[in-house]
Design a protein around this motif. Structure first.
Motif, PDB file in Angstrom:
ATOM      1  N   GLN A 203      64.756  88.417 -66.745  1.00 39.27           N
ATOM      2  CA  GLN A 203      64.120  88.243 -65.443  1.00 39.27           C
ATOM      3  C   GLN A 203      63.205  89.398 -65.057  1.00 39.27           C
ATOM      4  OE1 GLN A 203      68.203  86.366 -63.599  1.00 39.27           O
ATOM      5  NE2 GLN A 203      66.587  86.883 -62.153  1.00 39.27           N
ATOM      6  N   GLY A 204      63.345  90.521 -65.752  1.00 35.41           N
ATOM      7  CA  GLY A 204      62.562  91.698 -65.404  1.00 35.41           C
ATOM      8  C   GLY A 204      62.131  92.437 -66.648  1.00 35.41           C
ATOM      9  N   LEU A 205      62.345  93.772 -66.662  1.00 34.23           N
ATOM     10  CA  LEU A 205      61.918  94.592 -67.788  1.00 34.23           C
ATOM     11  C   LEU A 205      62.986  95.621 -68.141  1.00 34.23           C
ATOM     12  CD1 LEU A 205      58.226  95.349 -66.743  1.00 34.23           C
ATOM     13  CD2 LEU A 205      58.937  93.968 -68.700  1.00 34.23           C
ATOM     14  N   VAL A 206      63.138  95.862 -69.440  1.00 36.48           N
ATOM     15  CA  VAL A 206      63.947  96.960 -69.947  1.00 36.48           C
ATOM     16  C   VAL A 206      63.003  97.846 -70.752  1.00 36.48           C
ATOM     17  CG1 VAL A 206      65.899  97.635 -71.395  1.00 36.48           C
ATOM     18  CG2 VAL A 206      66.014  95.528 -70.034  1.00 36.48           C
ATOM     19  N   VAL A 207      62.934  99.133 -70.418  1.00 35.91           N
ATOM     20  CA  VAL A 207      61.987 100.031 -71.084  1.00 35.91           C
ATOM     21  C   VAL A 207      62.703 101.299 -71.546  1.00 35.91           C
ATOM     22  CG1 VAL A 207      60.080  99.160 -69.673  1.00 35.91           C
ATOM     23  CG2 VAL A 207      61.251 101.253 -68.984  1.00 35.91           C
ATOM     24  N   GLY A 208      62.112 101.968 -72.516  1.00 37.22           N
ATOM     25  CA  GLY A 208      62.665 103.227 -73.011  1.00 37.22           C
ATOM     26  C   GLY A 208      61.667 103.905 -73.928  1.00 37.22           C
TER      27      GLY A 208
END
Length: 386
Positions: A203-208
């Motif tokens: 549903q959104g974003l996962v960043v790293g």
């Protein structure tokens, strides 16, 4: 002399560097600024001459990492799990990350469909204690839901406690949320939040900053916080002890010129001690999403005025209030005595007394006037504070 950032620099070189160099390494950031990504990558691959500012021991460690790096495999592994790599010069790159200077990420691994740069333009970090109280979890979820309902993106670190509550609050309101991880975005951490982080990616974003498969370490958690601070317009700390990592995020936000906010808690709570110290310095106290948006939002996005409930006495005009205040707390007084206390004429005092009687505030006893039982407590409380 600095080497200008070239949007067309080889993507594989940046991916290579994310495998070799730790996040937030300012010495390596200076290398990239001075020699360019390709120049740094070439020197690390060749290993003949050490780059400036590092010991022989550290240079040997970097060369060992470089020898094991396989950027092509990293990109293939990322594509296999729906992850893309963005870097400075890319259309999706959030320009505010450039405020980190030489500590700017070499690139970001992004999991999820939305456009990171567009989402970051209207985002707020909500961070706090992992071992938060029920109050902290409630406030984090409520604030995040309120921000999401107002069209703001909630950014946090995906951890237990306040982070998780903030993400859930935003998702529960049908809003947008971003989790910034201290490990590869293909391996959710903590493992107990696998379902939550998977839902965020959907549903959104996962960043790293770290390439696929990389694991978190204490230092990576700390350095991850600078990305959360730089990515957002402001950082809100819900609960934090004196040594909380969320205070690292808040201080990074202050250094970057971002807004810092804190939610107060009980003065006796160790989990609020860090927030209270932050509030005693430069942070702004907030209690709901409207107050957060008033601070970080555009001109005109104001929180409603705060005041107590309207009571009947608030509807009286000033002259009637003076007459009411002139009545004794106990017993009766004549119209002349009340007039002197109200600094008005007896005729005016009598007119006001009849008005107050019609409203139920006073009653007549022979030649005197006294407060009614119904109004006595409120009037005495307003006058004497008891």
């Amino acid at each position: 002399m600095s080497v200008e950032e070239d949007p067309g620099e080889r993507l594989l070189d940046r991916v290579f560097l994310t495998r070799v160099i730790e996040p937030g390494d300012e010495i390596a950031g200076r290398w990239v600024r001075e020699f360019g990504v390709e120049g740094v990558a070439r020197r690390l691959r060749e290993g003949e001459e050490a780059l400036p500012g590092v010991s022989d021991k550290r240079w040997a460690g970097l060369l060992a990492r470089a020898g094991r790096a396989e950027p092509g495999q990293d990109l293939a592994a990322a594509r296999a799990c729906g992850v893309r790599f963005i870097c400075p010069g890319h259309t999706e790159w959030p320009g505010q990350l450039d405020d980190l200077g030489d500590a700017r990420p070499l690139g970001l691994w992004v999991r999820g469909l939305p456009h990171l740069r567009m989402w970051a333009l209207r985002s707020v970090a909500v961070v706090g204690a992992r071992a938060c109280t029920e109050y902290g979890a409630h406030m984090a979820a409520t604030l995040a839901a309120g921000l999401a309902e107002r069209g703001w993106v909630v950014v946090s670190g995906g951890a237990y406690g306040v982070d998780g509550a903030a993400h859930r609050g935003a998702l529960g309101a049908g809003g947008a949320t971003v989790a910034v991880l201290a490990c590869g975005v293909d391996r959710p951490y903590p493992r107990g939040h696998t379902q939550l982080i998977t839902r965020i990616a959907e549903q959104g974003l996962v960043v790293g900053e770290l390439p696929p498969g990389e694991h978190p370490t204490p230092s990576r958690f700390v350095l991850r916080n600078r990305v959360i601070a730089a990515l957002t317009r402001g950082t809100l700390v819900v609960e934090a002890a004196y040594r909380s990592g969320s205070l690292v995020t808040a201080r990074a936000a202050q250094r970057l010129g971002r807004y810092t906010m804190g939610v107060p808690g009980p003065a006796t709570s160790g989990l609020s001690a860090g927030v209270h110290e932050l509030l005693r310095q430069d942070a702004v106290l907030v209690t709901d999403a409207a107050e957060v948006v008033e601070l970080v939002g555009d001109m005109g996005e104001l929180a409603p005025d705060r005041r107590g409930p309207v009571v009947p006495r608030d509807l009286l005009d000033a002259a009637a209030l003076r007459v009411l205040a002139a009545l004794p707390g106990r017993g009766a007084a004549t119209a002349d005595e009340i007039a002197r206390g109200a600094q008005t004429t007896p005729d005016d005092a009598i007119a006001r007394l009849y008005e107050l009687r019609a409203l139920g505030y006073v009653e007549r006893h022979g030649d005197g006037w006294k407060l009614t039982r119904q109004s006595m407590i409120s009037v005495r409380g307003g006058r004497h504070g008891c």
